[in-house]
Design a protein around this motif. Sequence first.
Motif, mmCIF file in Angstrom:
data_model
loop_
_atom_site.group_PDB
_atom_site.id
_atom_site.type_symbol
_atom_site.label_atom_id
_atom_site.label_comp_id
_atom_site.label_asym_id
_atom_site.label_seq_id
_atom_site.Cartn_x
_atom_site.Cartn_y
_atom_site.Cartn_z
ATOM 1 N N LEU A 170 -59.757 49.943 35.010
ATOM 2 C CA LEU A 170 -60.491 48.716 34.733
ATOM 3 C C LEU A 170 -61.833 49.013 34.083
ATOM 4 O O LEU A 170 -62.312 48.237 33.244
ATOM 5 C CB LEU A 170 -60.697 47.932 36.029
ATOM 6 C CG LEU A 170 -59.420 47.432 36.708
ATOM 7 C CD1 LEU A 170 -59.721 46.908 38.102
ATOM 8 C CD2 LEU A 170 -58.740 46.355 35.877
ATOM 9 N N ASP A 171 -62.426 50.133 34.465
ATOM 10 C CA ASP A 171 -63.733 50.478 33.898
ATOM 11 C C ASP A 171 -63.655 50.813 32.411
ATOM 12 O O ASP A 171 -64.694 50.909 31.747
ATOM 13 C CB ASP A 171 -64.356 51.634 34.679
ATOM 14 C CG ASP A 171 -65.037 51.166 35.956
ATOM 15 O OD1 ASP A 171 -65.035 49.940 36.202
ATOM 16 O OD2 ASP A 171 -65.556 52.007 36.713
ATOM 17 N N PHE A 214 -65.546 57.364 22.876
ATOM 18 C CA PHE A 214 -64.686 56.430 23.606
ATOM 19 C C PHE A 214 -64.027 55.449 22.642
ATOM 20 O O PHE A 214 -62.822 55.185 22.723
ATOM 21 C CB PHE A 214 -65.513 55.684 24.654
ATOM 22 C CG PHE A 214 -64.725 54.688 25.453
ATOM 23 C CD1 PHE A 214 -63.782 55.103 26.379
ATOM 24 C CD2 PHE A 214 -64.929 53.320 25.275
ATOM 25 C CE1 PHE A 214 -63.052 54.176 27.110
ATOM 26 C CE2 PHE A 214 -64.206 52.392 26.001
ATOM 27 C CZ PHE A 214 -63.269 52.823 26.925
ATOM 28 N N ALA A 215 -64.799 54.917 21.702
ATOM 29 C CA ALA A 215 -64.256 53.963 20.732
ATOM 30 C C ALA A 215 -63.191 54.607 19.860
ATOM 31 O O ALA A 215 -62.213 53.951 19.471
ATOM 32 C CB ALA A 215 -65.380 53.398 19.868
ATOM 33 N N PHE A 271 -62.561 60.354 23.823
ATOM 34 C CA PHE A 271 -62.887 60.458 25.245
ATOM 35 C C PHE A 271 -62.069 59.404 25.977
ATOM 36 O O PHE A 271 -62.100 58.225 25.604
ATOM 37 C CB PHE A 271 -64.376 60.226 25.499
ATOM 38 C CG PHE A 271 -64.710 60.169 26.971
ATOM 39 C CD1 PHE A 271 -64.934 61.330 27.690
ATOM 40 C CD2 PHE A 271 -64.777 58.955 27.632
ATOM 41 C CE1 PHE A 271 -65.218 61.273 29.046
ATOM 42 C CE2 PHE A 271 -65.074 58.886 28.984
ATOM 43 C CZ PHE A 271 -65.295 60.057 29.699
ATOM 44 N N VAL A 272 -61.339 59.821 26.992
ATOM 45 C CA VAL A 272 -60.478 58.915 27.748
ATOM 46 C C VAL A 272 -60.972 58.857 29.193
ATOM 47 O O VAL A 272 -61.159 59.905 29.843
ATOM 48 C CB VAL A 272 -59.008 59.363 27.718
ATOM 49 C CG1 VAL A 272 -58.141 58.423 28.553
ATOM 50 C CG2 VAL A 272 -58.506 59.425 26.286
ATOM 51 N N LEU A 273 -61.196 57.657 29.652
ATOM 52 C CA LEU A 273 -61.575 57.463 31.046
ATOM 53 C C LEU A 273 -60.296 57.496 31.869
ATOM 54 O O LEU A 273 -59.475 56.575 31.800
ATOM 55 C CB LEU A 273 -62.297 56.123 31.192
ATOM 56 C CG LEU A 273 -62.967 55.822 32.532
ATOM 57 C CD1 LEU A 273 -63.996 56.884 32.884
ATOM 58 C CD2 LEU A 273 -63.624 54.433 32.487
ATOM 59 N N ALA A 326 -68.238 58.999 35.211
ATOM 60 C CA ALA A 326 -67.917 59.583 33.910
ATOM 61 C C ALA A 326 -69.166 59.702 33.041
ATOM 62 O O ALA A 326 -69.362 60.708 32.349
ATOM 63 C CB ALA A 326 -66.862 58.735 33.202
ATOM 64 N N ILE A 327 -70.006 58.671 33.077
ATOM 65 C CA ILE A 327 -71.240 58.706 32.290
ATOM 66 C C ILE A 327 -72.151 59.834 32.774
ATOM 67 O O ILE A 327 -72.680 60.623 31.974
ATOM 68 C CB ILE A 327 -71.969 57.351 32.380
ATOM 69 C CG1 ILE A 327 -71.188 56.286 31.594
ATOM 70 C CG2 ILE A 327 -73.401 57.461 31.870
ATOM 71 C CD1 ILE A 327 -71.720 54.883 31.757
ATOM 72 N N GLU A 328 -72.334 59.942 34.085
ATOM 73 C CA GLU A 328 -73.203 60.994 34.619
ATOM 74 C C GLU A 328 -72.629 62.377 34.334
ATOM 75 O O GLU A 328 -73.369 63.319 34.005
ATOM 76 C CB GLU A 328 -73.404 60.780 36.116
ATOM 77 C CG GLU A 328 -74.471 61.675 36.700
ATOM 78 C CD GLU A 328 -74.958 61.214 38.067
ATOM 79 O OE1 GLU A 328 -75.479 62.070 38.803
ATOM 80 O OE2 GLU A 328 -74.841 60.009 38.382
ATOM 81 N N SER A 329 -71.301 62.498 34.433
ATOM 82 C CA SER A 329 -70.664 63.783 34.140
ATOM 83 C C SER A 329 -70.858 64.176 32.681
ATOM 84 O O SER A 329 -71.187 65.332 32.368
ATOM 85 C CB SER A 329 -69.164 63.691 34.451
ATOM 86 O OG SER A 329 -68.488 64.868 34.066
#
Length: 433
Positions: A29-30, A73-74, A78-80, A90-93
């Motif tokens: 969902l994120d 990501f766009a 990068f895949v969440l 994920a952002i902090e990592s």
Amino acid sequence: MADYIWKKDSSGKVDERVMRFLAGQDVLLDRELLPFDIRASRAHARGLARIGVLEEGQAEAMAAALDELQGAFAAGEFVLDERFEDGHSAIESWLTERLGEVGGRIHAGRSRNDQVAVAIRLYLRDRLEQLKRESCAIAGVALERAASEAMLPLPGHTHLQQAMPSSLGLWWAGHAEAFIDNAELAARIAEWIDASPLGTASGFGVNLPLDRDGVAAELGFARLVVNPQYAQNSRGKVELRAIDALSAATGDLRRLAWDLSLYASEEFGFLQIGSAYCTGSSIMPNKHNPDTVELLRSLHSTIVGARAELDSVLSLPSGYQRDLQDTKPPMIRAFERGLAGLALVPGLLESVTWNETRMREAIAPALHATDRANELVGQGRPFREAYRQAAAEIEDLAGRTPEASLQARVSPGGNANLLLERLRERLQALKAD
């Protein structure tokens, strides 16, 4: 999965079954919320620099790394996924991998609680703007057709029984005004949501002089959610109100789709829907099924179901509770499905063709009885007496025409006085806003 950002040290075993249950669908969902979370993180980093928690260079390095993440990501680079607990981790990592110890400073002065709250408000503000645009587009097509088909006769119905002569102009304008209202409602709820909770952290404030106003302004918010406790208590509430705006639109769409379904049936035969919006039968070669209209008709049930699911989560005390994680699935499901359906409607409406002969022939003499009663009132008769006389004269109404009936309907908003210019003015004002 990457290390959990809440873990204090390497001691203590983590049960991965428990963690999978706690995470639920969050990481999937994120993916919808990540662009907004990145945007808020960029503004937060600059805000930390303004109060001296970060150096200017550190904040700019963070902003550049976040820009890189947004682009990756766009582009699908990068895949969440299950490597991360959620978008926040994920952002902090990402920042820590690229900037080392500096990247770990991003979380100063905020919690995942206000991080998700601001991302949701940014997401909802964006989706409500889309809802406004889709509603305006639907209203625009309906108004154009109301003007071009203003006086084409259409039998009017109440109780699914024939009532009075009406027109395509009145029918189209009625649906146009509904979606103008829906666009305005979306705009008003977006304005109500337009407040930043970022900087309230876990719901108690922080012992740093955060530049909350400056961060809110950078994110385009009109004001702050001032109280930290309310920043947490408003979770779910803002989602519900946003879904209410969506529900208003899909509720009107359901009524419009019902009209189209009925009028397209062989029994009515008033219209045909463009073939791009229809399918055939796997067994009956003769079928031309208005499947798009039928699924648009059922779309409202998805929105209502999502709202009920979300509302049932909110029986909670003050402060953040993990239950609030379960407000995300219905919110995202409602908007992704609802907006996708609404986006099809303008083209669908443009594809409709009318059988004018069938519509005119369907207007039986009895439909002129109300006109006759009002004529008698204009001659000075009390309405109830005129009503009874018109009922007795129904057989004498066969010589009347739908066109004459429509031309006589001069009341403001009526068939001969649709006031389309007023609706256009409202629509243009919404588009310009």
